[in-house]
Design an enzyme around this catalytic site. Sequence first.
Site, PDB file in Angstrom:
ATOM      1  N   HIS A  92     -26.858  78.953  47.665  1.00 43.29           N
ATOM      2  CA  HIS A  92     -28.006  79.406  48.295  1.00 43.29           C
ATOM      3  C   HIS A  92     -27.481  80.914  48.882  1.00 43.29           C
ATOM      4  O   HIS A  92     -26.577  80.931  49.176  1.00 43.29           O
ATOM      5  CB  HIS A  92     -28.425  78.788  49.433  1.00 43.29           C
ATOM      6  CG  HIS A  92     -29.673  78.908  50.055  1.00 43.29           C
ATOM      7  ND1 HIS A  92     -29.888  80.045  51.242  1.00 43.29           N
ATOM      8  CD2 HIS A  92     -30.863  78.400  50.064  1.00 43.29           C
ATOM      9  CE1 HIS A  92     -31.127  79.992  51.751  1.00 43.29           C
ATOM     10  NE2 HIS A  92     -31.855  79.291  51.010  1.00 43.29           N
ATOM     11  N   ASP A 143     -22.247  73.234  52.369  1.00 45.56           N
ATOM     12  CA  ASP A 143     -23.548  73.431  52.732  1.00 45.56           C
ATOM     13  C   ASP A 143     -24.335  72.237  52.434  1.00 45.56           C
ATOM     14  O   ASP A 143     -24.699  71.753  50.972  1.00 45.56           O
ATOM     15  CB  ASP A 143     -24.124  74.684  51.913  1.00 45.56           C
ATOM     16  CG  ASP A 143     -25.761  74.938  52.208  1.00 45.56           C
ATOM     17  OD1 ASP A 143     -26.152  74.049  52.770  1.00 45.56           O
ATOM     18  OD2 ASP A 143     -26.031  75.750  51.425  1.00 45.56           O
ATOM     19  N   GLN A 173     -29.496  70.398  51.457  1.00 47.53           N
ATOM     20  CA  GLN A 173     -30.147  69.579  50.419  1.00 47.53           C
ATOM     21  C   GLN A 173     -29.570  68.149  50.330  1.00 47.53           C
ATOM     22  O   GLN A 173     -30.445  67.270  49.815  1.00 47.53           O
ATOM     23  CB  GLN A 173     -30.228  70.301  49.008  1.00 47.53           C
ATOM     24  CG  GLN A 173     -30.862  71.640  49.097  1.00 47.53           C
ATOM     25  CD  GLN A 173     -32.484  71.433  49.559  1.00 47.53           C
ATOM     26  OE1 GLN A 173     -33.193  70.268  49.285  1.00 47.53           O
ATOM     27  NE2 GLN A 173     -33.107  72.451  49.923  1.00 47.53           N
ATOM     28  N   CYS A 189     -33.966  81.583  46.693  1.00 47.39           N
ATOM     29  CA  CYS A 189     -32.658  82.048  47.724  1.00 47.39           C
ATOM     30  C   CYS A 189     -31.536  82.016  46.901  1.00 47.39           C
ATOM     31  O   CYS A 189     -30.646  81.629  47.480  1.00 47.39           O
ATOM     32  CB  CYS A 189     -32.832  81.512  48.923  1.00 47.39           C
ATOM     33  SG  CYS A 189     -34.087  82.069  50.041  1.00 47.39           S
ATOM     34  N   LYS A 212     -35.410  70.415  56.653  1.00 45.52           N
ATOM     35  CA  LYS A 212     -35.196  69.973  55.534  1.00 45.52           C
ATOM     36  C   LYS A 212     -35.025  68.485  55.293  1.00 45.52           C
ATOM     37  O   LYS A 212     -35.188  67.837  54.058  1.00 45.52           O
ATOM     38  CB  LYS A 212     -34.061  70.383  54.608  1.00 45.52           C
ATOM     39  CG  LYS A 212     -33.867  72.161  54.586  1.00 45.52           C
ATOM     40  CD  LYS A 212     -34.592  72.679  53.348  1.00 45.52           C
ATOM     41  CE  LYS A 212     -34.555  74.436  53.246  1.00 45.52           C
ATOM     42  NZ  LYS A 212     -33.307  74.653  52.770  1.00 45.52           N
TER      43      LYS A 212
HETATM   44  C1  LIG Z   1     -32.665  75.777  52.782  1.00 44.32           C
HETATM   45  C2  LIG Z   1     -31.308  75.850  52.382  1.00 44.32           C
HETATM   46  C3  LIG Z   1     -30.509  76.733  53.188  1.00 44.32           C
HETATM   47  C4  LIG Z   1     -30.722  77.631  54.506  1.00 44.32           C
HETATM   48  O1  LIG Z   1     -31.365  76.686  55.297  1.00 44.32           O
HETATM   49  P1  LIG Z   1     -32.125  77.556  56.635  1.00 44.32           P
HETATM   50  O2  LIG Z   1     -32.799  76.271  57.166  1.00 44.32           O
HETATM   51  O3  LIG Z   1     -33.102  78.380  56.048  1.00 44.32           O
HETATM   52  O4  LIG Z   1     -31.040  77.961  57.382  1.00 44.32           O
HETATM   53  C5  LIG Z   1     -29.016  76.813  52.665  1.00 44.32           C
HETATM   54  N1  LIG Z   1     -28.553  76.115  51.739  1.00 44.32           N
HETATM   55  C6  LIG Z   1     -29.247  75.334  51.022  1.00 44.32           C
HETATM   56  C7  LIG Z   1     -28.779  74.583  49.742  1.00 44.32           C
HETATM   57  C8  LIG Z   1     -30.815  75.054  51.224  1.00 44.32           C
HETATM   58  O5  LIG Z   1     -31.416  74.408  50.686  1.00 44.32           O
END
Ligand SMILES: *Cc1c(COP(=O)(O)O)cnc(C)c1O
Length: 417
Positions: A134, A211, A214, A375, A237
């Site tokens: 992302h 990260d 998800q 993104c 999320k």
């Molecule tokens: C949504 C997302 C982000 C960013 O999250 P924010 O809530 O916008 O800070 C980073 N990595 C992944 C894989 C995402 O789906």
Amino acid sequence: MTSAAHTAPANEQTYDVHRIKADFPILAQQVHGHPLVYLDNAATTQKPRAVISALEHYYAADNANIHRGVHELSGRATKQYEEARAAVRAFLNAADDREIIFVRGATEGINLVADSFGRSFRAGDEIIVSTMEHHSNIVPWQMLCERSGAVLKVVPIDDDGEFLMDEYEKLLSPRTRMVGIVHQSNSLGTVNPVKETIARAHAAGARVLVDGAQAAPHQRLDVRALDTDFYVLSGHKMYGPTGIGVLYGKRELLESMPPYQGGGDMILSVSFEKTVYNKLPYKFEAGTPHIAGPIGLKAAIDYMQAVGLERIAAHEHELLAYGCELLAEIPGLRMIGTAAVRSSVLSFVLEGIHPHDIGTILDREGIAIRTGHHCAQPVMARYGVPATARASLAMYNSRSDVEALARGLRKTIEVFS
Ligand SMILES: *Cc1c(COP(=O)(O)O)cnc(C)c1O
């Protein structure tokens, strides 16, 4: 975690998806004269009544500033804020509440690490990320490279959207300081072999940030089993509020890192001669935080745990397999992201129809999906497409939702033929 190639036995008898859906008030509405079919969960999830009530109760009964008041309300607010930290610690299976830092979201968590941990990076140091990151796990590292002279290296992916472990191994070297890897890709659904990625980074002397934005809503997490140095997630999320996220960091690393922002709450004492920073986790929580955020996030975690993390994963696994079957029958449809191990994301293009037009026609049918680059522009470049259409699943989606999607796509094709 789920493999799309494998069809799980039906478990909708034991998993009452309609009862779960009824817990999410927003899903009961009509959109453009059709029942809402919400399939944009990788962008943000809807909130169960339990989360909405927790927020309302906090503001209606307990609102006060935390950590400094001697009065009753401040005590209650502080207690709930810290109980939320403990709930997140347990959810991640972290060892210590002090390893849980509340931030605005995954984005802020990554920026915090890049800014604070990255302050010692120098020219010639290297940072590795994958092609499927992302933007929020790319840009903070690029900014750090600009500041420090460090160099960003990128692990390629194959045609299925799988992380190439051998290419990664080739990039690792004694110069590698940090590896940033997404646990589950938001654009492809790929679930990455993060445990092995981390072990190899550690063998090379590098640190790892995973990260988990998800992964958090779709699989049980265990930061100690992964042995990750940092892990970030976003509340919104995973059925919680926006504006709240979590940075997990190993205690000895967080102890060694300078503060990210200065202000109230992150200090023990301030004078113009010498300011003493607060201990963990407060050192990284400058200013009045989003107090209701962790409280709502705890309600979301409690809700997910009451349904059962494994049961949610099994339901979504089955639904993804069913969705793949239905979409495979649609003429001219090409899936983008076909990794062996993936979860909850159906990303695709339709021959001759721009993803934006797909999204617009589905919207008229009451079906919410995402179209665009998600993104993750480097992923789009890898596949040679400007955008994809993406349907993404959550615990409240049912077989009828993916059937509606397939019907909507056939209608879209009719409109454009
Ligand atoms: C949504 C997302 C982000 C960013 O999250 P924010 O809530 O916008 O800070 C980073 N990595 C992944 C894989 C995402 O789906």
